[in-house]
Scaffold this active site. Sequence first.
Site, PDB file in Angstrom:
ATOM      1  N   VAL A 117      34.448  40.526  36.271  1.00 11.80           N
ATOM      2  CA  VAL A 117      33.241  40.581  36.803  1.00 11.80           C
ATOM      3  C   VAL A 117      33.152  39.377  37.763  1.00 11.80           C
ATOM      4  CG1 VAL A 117      30.798  40.268  36.003  1.00 11.80           C
ATOM      5  CG2 VAL A 117      32.515  41.043  34.565  1.00 11.80           C
ATOM      6  N   CYS A 118      32.783  39.891  39.158  1.00  6.52           N
ATOM      7  CA  CYS A 118      32.610  38.676  40.317  1.00  6.52           C
ATOM      8  C   CYS A 118      33.835  38.131  40.517  1.00  6.52           C
ATOM      9  CB  CYS A 118      31.566  37.950  39.852  1.00  6.52           C
ATOM     10  SG  CYS A 118      30.867  37.043  41.478  1.00  6.52           S
ATOM     11  N   VAL A 119      34.059  36.894  40.441  1.00  2.00           N
ATOM     12  CA  VAL A 119      35.036  36.340  40.798  1.00  2.00           C
ATOM     13  C   VAL A 119      36.265  36.226  39.750  1.00  2.00           C
ATOM     14  CG1 VAL A 119      34.123  34.677  42.548  1.00  2.00           C
ATOM     15  CG2 VAL A 119      34.282  33.908  40.497  1.00  2.00           C
ATOM     16  N   GLY A 120      35.847  36.747  38.475  1.00  2.00           N
ATOM     17  CA  GLY A 120      36.834  36.819  37.573  1.00  2.00           C
ATOM     18  C   GLY A 120      38.123  37.508  38.122  1.00  2.00           C
ATOM     19  N   ALA A 170      32.376  43.201  42.310  1.00  2.00           N
ATOM     20  CA  ALA A 170      32.167  42.475  43.255  1.00  2.00           C
ATOM     21  C   ALA A 170      31.004  41.257  42.861  1.00  2.00           C
ATOM     22  CB  ALA A 170      31.272  43.289  44.467  1.00  2.00           C
TER      23      ALA A 170
END
Length: 329
Positions: A117-120, A170
């Site tokens: 998720v996201c910057v994961g 994203a």
Amino acid sequence: MSGIERLIVVVLFEGVDLLDVTGPPEVFALLAREMDEPSGYRVVLAAESLDPVTTAAGVRVLPDVTFADIADRRIDTLLVPGAVELDAERRVRAITEPAVVQRVRTLAPVARRVASVCVGAHVLAAAGLLDGRRATTHWSTARQLAADHPAIEVDADPIFIRDDHVWTGAGITACLDLTLALIAEDFGDQWALRVARQLVMYLKRPSGQSQFSVLLDPVSTTRRIEALRHYISRNITAPLTVADLAAQAHLSERQLTRVFKTDLDTTPAAYVEAARVELARHGLETTDDTLDRIATTCGFHTPDTLTRAFRRTLNTTPTAYRHRFRTTP
């Protein structure tokens, strides 16, 4: 449906983004409500210990299990949220704690699928799970991901990307789109659509939809280029050729192209097209204007030119975009 348990493990660690952690479980829970029976999903928050974890928002979250508790469990979906920090120059950078990376590297092989998720995505990359794959992340750290991991094909544009059993999402709220896609894979579009309606969301945003506006691009370090960007927005229907822009900025065409590449990581022509597409998107979302009128007011002049630009930048057509994102009755 309820006879199959799908264990969803959300990785917890200090400083994690709160919505990354809570967003997907909320979507999974809505599925059971829509089905009016157990969906089979069992979401657990896993951390090194059962001590409260403090998120980036300052909200403390209690883990359900430790990593040791699930070491021998068959994981259906491993969800990896992210965390960021600001460097000395106040730029956003993704955090990848070695201990978290190692846990993800250990758990991933026993999971049917892995999703960030996201910057994961940076955690997955550090664990070696994205090498040779196409992946996305939040636009603010996409360059960092590409620079740190050249073996990954980083695409900062899509809302989410699936490459075999590995999914990357994203921006933070894109976790909702990503989770709906996971539900659609497991149960079909009809159930994902029902959940999307509860969330007041579109089931599928166009896969090529840009994450961000050109107006939110990092500000140029060159005042001359910043002034030129404002000039472009005010004169969007003008020809705006490279020669025109170079003359406006009092630079040679070669100098202009070099500065755009250095400051904005694009070309003058591509920037102008992106600005026009953005204006067209707004018109398609909020007005009843015809494609002819939108093309004219955005500097494309003809619907054919408008359509080609949409296919090139968003991988969709103006008509399809309006159908999905129209906000007027």
